[in-house]
Enzyme design. Structure first.
Site, short mmCIF file in Angstrom:
data_model
loop_
_atom_site.label_atom_id
_atom_site.label_comp_id
_atom_site.label_asym_id
_atom_site.label_seq_id
_atom_site.Cartn_x
_atom_site.Cartn_y
_atom_site.Cartn_z
N HIS A 105 -35.33 6.12 72.16
CA HIS A 105 -35.13 5.84 73.58
C HIS A 105 -34.99 7.03 74.34
O HIS A 105 -34.81 8.38 73.62
CB HIS A 105 -33.97 4.96 74.03
CG HIS A 105 -32.68 5.52 73.75
ND1 HIS A 105 -32.05 6.21 74.82
CD2 HIS A 105 -31.80 5.79 72.82
CE1 HIS A 105 -30.97 6.82 74.32
NE2 HIS A 105 -30.77 6.39 73.24
N CYS A 106 -35.42 7.29 75.73
CA CYS A 106 -34.96 8.35 76.61
C CYS A 106 -34.26 7.77 77.49
O CYS A 106 -33.54 6.86 77.55
CB CYS A 106 -36.14 9.16 76.98
SG CYS A 106 -37.54 8.06 77.95
N TRP A 107 -34.43 8.29 78.63
CA TRP A 107 -33.24 7.96 80.02
C TRP A 107 -33.89 6.46 80.20
O TRP A 107 -33.17 5.62 80.70
CB TRP A 107 -33.60 8.96 80.88
CG TRP A 107 -33.08 8.28 82.38
CD1 TRP A 107 -33.59 8.34 83.62
CD2 TRP A 107 -31.73 8.01 82.64
NE1 TRP A 107 -32.70 8.07 84.50
CE2 TRP A 107 -31.60 7.67 84.02
CE3 TRP A 107 -30.59 7.63 81.83
CZ2 TRP A 107 -30.49 6.91 84.67
CZ3 TRP A 107 -29.64 6.91 82.56
CH2 TRP A 107 -29.46 6.79 83.93
N TYR A 111 -31.94 4.26 78.14
CA TYR A 111 -30.51 4.46 78.22
C TYR A 111 -30.19 3.75 79.61
O TYR A 111 -29.14 3.31 79.51
CB TYR A 111 -30.00 5.94 78.13
CG TYR A 111 -28.48 6.16 78.12
CD1 TYR A 111 -27.77 5.80 77.02
CD2 TYR A 111 -28.15 6.55 79.09
CE1 TYR A 111 -26.31 5.77 77.04
CE2 TYR A 111 -26.52 6.86 79.25
CZ TYR A 111 -25.77 6.56 78.33
OH TYR A 111 -24.55 6.62 78.22
#
Length: 337
Positions: free
Chosen positions: A91-93, A120
């Site tokens: 995952h990222c933001w 996130y």
């Protein structure tokens, strides 16, 4: 690669490693417990890419991003290989380019990859939504020094579901807790750790925790959880005065005098100048029991006001048997209204 929603992502995270591709600064503010930080860009690189995206657009940012990330690709693969798992969660933001770029690379190499849809940000939304739902909370209430933490420990040993709020906050509460804490997580990380604890539990069984204010040291509870605590049954435990003094001396008696005085000064306005000076004098002369008595009187009055406002929720009282905590814990478990 496959995109999955929060619920499935979190369930899979119990089996497979979670790779967080955000920058180290983002990761430090708060991350999914157990996640490994594998940043596509470091803090300064992320700033460069972000500025370029705003000023010149996506394509310019992608070109520079490839220039920066390209030499790191073999290293990324090696770091994921070290996790010893064919399956990887990423995952990222917001589930955007950073996570998809890393997923493309790892899938090209042969890993099975799942991307957290929404990233996130979706995780934080899932956290907030979770604590809006009813929870089977059982709140252990009692004045300072009543061995509530020890009782929670015994309940856990007896295979009850327990969330140790002070343990997760790394702070035993009160002004004196500041003197023994070795450092607290950020509020965001504290809440993430809370979510992980609750998410792993059976929602059909009771969950025991200690009565706390909204703030524990410098960190804050999730608002939904705090509201749920205020509306849940409170099991009031009692321990004789002299034993409570002994508990406090055992917990805080080894703190250096200057730090004890600093803690008293922290509550001096609420304690009152006369009593604060008396407590400080007692510490200076080595009469810690007298200082504890003065401070307990203050905390007891404050706690009494708080518990009276929730009187309709209070069960008991339950007298703590310090010599046999299992006996007290058993009374709580099997109590029927």
């Amino acid at each position: 690669m496959k995109e999955v929603e929060a619920g499935e992502f979190l369930k899979r995270s119990r089996e497979y490693p979670v790779v967080d591709t955000r920058s180290p600064a983002e990761f430090a503010c708060g991350h999914i417990p157990g996640a490994i930080n594998l940043p596509l860009f470091d803090n300064s690189e992320r700033k460069i890419i972000g500025t370029l995206y705003k000023q010149q657009g996506q394509k310019a940012a992608i070109k520079v991003g490839l220039t920066i990330a390209g030499p790191k690709m073999a290293g990324f693969i090696e770091q994921v290989e070290a996790l010893h798992s064919q399956n990887v969660l990423i995952h990222c933001w917001r589930g955007g380019m950073r996570s998809h770029s890393m997923a493309w690379l790892l899938e090209l190499y042969g890993f099975d990859v799942w991307i957290f849809k929404g990233g996130y940000k979706a995780y934080r939304n899932a956290l907030l939504d979770y604590f809006k739902n009813p929870l089977p909370l059982r709140v252990i209430a009692g004045s300072t020094g009543s061995m509530k933490t020890a009782l929670l420990k015994k309940l856990r040993e007896m295979e009850e579901q327990v969330v140790d709020l002070e343990g997760l906050a790394n702070h035993p509460g009160s002004s004196f807790g500041n003197q023994v804490s070795t450092g607290q997580p950020s509020t965001e990380q504290f809440q993430n750790n809370l979510f992980a604890e609750f998410f792993s539990m059976n929602p059909l069984r009771p969950i025991w925790l200690e009565d706390e204010s909204f703030s524990i040291g410098k960190v804050h509870l999730v608002e939904g959880l705090y509201r749920a605590m205020q509306e849940s049954p409170h099991y009031l435990v009692l321990l004789p005065w002299k034993q409570r003094i002994a508990v406090l001396l055992q917990e805080y008696g080894q703190i250096p005098k200057e730090k004890l005085i600093q803690a008293i000064q922290g509550i001096a306005k609420k304690l009152g100048t006369v009593l604060a000076n008396q407590a400080i004098h007692s510490v200076e002369t080595g009469d810690l029991a007298k200082a504890a008595e003065i401070i307990l009187n203050y905390y007891d009055r404050a706690y009494s006001k708080g518990i009276q406002r929730k009187q309709d929720l209070v069960l008991g009282p339950f007298h703590v048997n310090a010599e046999n905590m299992e006996e007290t814990a058993t009374k709580l478990i099997h109590y029927r209204q």
